[in-house]
Enzyme design. Sequence first.
Site, PDB file in Angstrom:
ATOM      1  N   TYR A 110      11.634   7.428   1.465  1.00 11.39           N
ATOM      2  CA  TYR A 110      11.698   6.134   2.524  1.00 11.39           C
ATOM      3  C   TYR A 110      12.604   6.435   3.512  1.00 11.39           C
ATOM      4  O   TYR A 110      12.620   5.675   4.226  1.00 11.39           O
ATOM      5  CB  TYR A 110      11.897   5.144   1.406  1.00 11.39           C
ATOM      6  CG  TYR A 110      10.597   4.611   0.557  1.00 11.39           C
ATOM      7  CD1 TYR A 110       9.592   5.235   0.410  1.00 11.39           C
ATOM      8  CD2 TYR A 110      10.690   3.636  -0.079  1.00 11.39           C
ATOM      9  CE1 TYR A 110       8.795   5.108  -0.658  1.00 11.39           C
ATOM     10  CE2 TYR A 110       9.757   3.063  -1.168  1.00 11.39           C
ATOM     11  CZ  TYR A 110       8.578   3.785  -1.095  1.00 11.39           C
ATOM     12  OH  TYR A 110       7.683   3.483  -1.909  1.00 11.39           O
ATOM     13  N   LYS A 117       8.895  15.140 -10.599  1.00  7.73           N
ATOM     14  CA  LYS A 117       7.593  15.793 -10.455  1.00  7.73           C
ATOM     15  C   LYS A 117       8.197  17.327 -10.307  1.00  7.73           C
ATOM     16  O   LYS A 117       7.688  18.057  -9.219  1.00  7.73           O
ATOM     17  CB  LYS A 117       6.968  15.251  -9.082  1.00  7.73           C
ATOM     18  CG  LYS A 117       5.426  15.878  -8.914  1.00  7.73           C
ATOM     19  CD  LYS A 117       4.340  15.401 -10.183  1.00  7.73           C
ATOM     20  CE  LYS A 117       3.047  16.145  -9.932  1.00  7.73           C
ATOM     21  NZ  LYS A 117       2.212  16.231 -11.096  1.00  7.73           N
ATOM     22  N   ASP A 164       3.264  11.560 -13.310  1.00  6.22           N
ATOM     23  CA  ASP A 164       1.753  11.481 -13.694  1.00  6.22           C
ATOM     24  C   ASP A 164       1.967  10.846 -15.358  1.00  6.22           C
ATOM     25  O   ASP A 164       1.133  10.137 -15.753  1.00  6.22           O
ATOM     26  CB  ASP A 164       0.963  12.373 -13.255  1.00  6.22           C
ATOM     27  CG  ASP A 164       1.370  13.812 -13.515  1.00  6.22           C
ATOM     28  OD1 ASP A 164       2.733  13.936 -14.149  1.00  6.22           O
ATOM     29  OD2 ASP A 164       0.809  14.737 -13.420  1.00  6.22           O
ATOM     30  N   ASP A 174       9.428   2.813  -7.468  1.00  4.50           N
ATOM     31  CA  ASP A 174       8.515   1.553  -6.818  1.00  4.50           C
ATOM     32  C   ASP A 174       7.455   1.576  -7.660  1.00  4.50           C
ATOM     33  O   ASP A 174       6.852   0.285  -8.018  1.00  4.50           O
ATOM     34  CB  ASP A 174       8.250   1.864  -5.335  1.00  4.50           C
ATOM     35  CG  ASP A 174       7.907   0.893  -4.482  1.00  4.50           C
ATOM     36  OD1 ASP A 174       7.911  -0.199  -5.103  1.00  4.50           O
ATOM     37  OD2 ASP A 174       7.629   0.999  -3.347  1.00  4.50           O
ATOM     38  N   ASP A 199       6.378  -1.431 -11.013  1.00  2.00           N
ATOM     39  CA  ASP A 199       5.568  -2.456 -10.959  1.00  2.00           C
ATOM     40  C   ASP A 199       4.513  -2.261 -11.962  1.00  2.00           C
ATOM     41  O   ASP A 199       4.067  -3.311 -12.647  1.00  2.00           O
ATOM     42  CB  ASP A 199       4.633  -2.144  -9.612  1.00  2.00           C
ATOM     43  CG  ASP A 199       5.141  -3.366  -8.478  1.00  2.00           C
ATOM     44  OD1 ASP A 199       6.353  -3.483  -8.651  1.00  2.00           O
ATOM     45  OD2 ASP A 199       4.435  -3.520  -7.591  1.00  2.00           O
TER      46      ASP A 199
END
Length: 361
Positions: A143, A194, A226, A250, A254
């Site tokens: 970001y 990752k 994943d 992020d 959620d």
Amino acid sequence: MAQQYRITLLPGDGIGPEIIPVAVDALTVVGNQFGFKLTFQEGLVGGAAIDATGNPLPEETLELCRNSDSVLLAAIGGYKWDNLPRHQRPETGLLGLRAGLGLFANLRPATILPQLIDASTLKREIVEGVDIMVVRELTGGVYFGQPKGVFETETGEKRGVNTMAYTDSEIDRIGKVAFETAQKRGGKLCSVDKANVLEVSQLWRDRITAMSSQYPDVELSHLYVDNAAMQLVRAPKQFDTIVTGNLFGDILSDAAAMLTGSIGMLPSASLGADGPGVYEPVHGSAPDIAGQDKANPLAQVLSAAMMLRYDLDQAQAADRIEKAVMTVLDRGYRTGDIMSEGMKLVGCQEMSDALMAALEE
Ligand code: NAD
């Protein structure tokens, strides 16, 4: 003299102006009960700030926040501002606030409340007892990494670029928060990355692994993002504390939030090395129900309780608010987002009245 605290309120957009007053009322009641005084000052952020000043984070707002003991934010954003250029978007204000206050750690609890277990879309036996804390890095990663932007290539084609980058020190400081959080909880930390594909993730994994010798009481594990997403919905009770970077955090926070059945119940804290933290609900500005007295104010209220606990060191007052939230749920009060059969459907105002009644008892 009674302890005094200066709180900056950032109602923002959508349902923000409906839910912030509920938290303010709850804070004022417990302040009186526990003998401390809160003064509130309001600042503009997000779409409301764009409309008033053209800037999603006016300098005055940042100054107001810097000069306060803590910041209570609702949410920003809405359809009206969706097509503005990126530097004028409400989200830019939120990112600026995090960067401006040095808030590098975002703590998001996802705890199943026994009263709302049937609101989860997952089976009772999967979610009963879930109690996860997601520690998300907030001021680095893709970001913020440079270069970023949409550039023109030599052939005239456009190319969008973002850069995922972390330095040693950025990883170490979020790692410290995460290990210490795990120590205070169930003693298990799962780091999500990752590393099978991304170099930045390999560095992340190496640093977190190196830190673990300083925390022999914390059991460290690693998952690829994943797999972590799958495990969160397959067997969420395996997790205690999760630490991850900005983008993965992020998304995963959620997903963890949805295990609990309602995003309208979840608070969060964003903390820096020192200075005020920002406390806000996990949900957004819910423009689809704004101004209709349908918003669930409880995530905002629980964010105020987190503020009392982490920034103001008023744990008893925080307990009082959390207990009152449990009381109103026990009494069957539900806003639309957490409604189930046999419960009493109420709006934001009626939920607020029920909460104040429980707090005053
Ligand atoms: P959202 O969380 O605002 O809404 C998702 C769904 O949940 C909607 O149906 C909404 O009505 C419902 N909901 C959310 N909070 C609720 C509450 N307290 N009570 C009852 N129902 C509630 O997410 P979205 O629709 O993806 O985004 C809407 C806007 O919010 C966008 O502009 C987005 O950029 C912004 N947003 C802001 C933040 C933030 O301020 N931190 C976070 C996420 C989204």
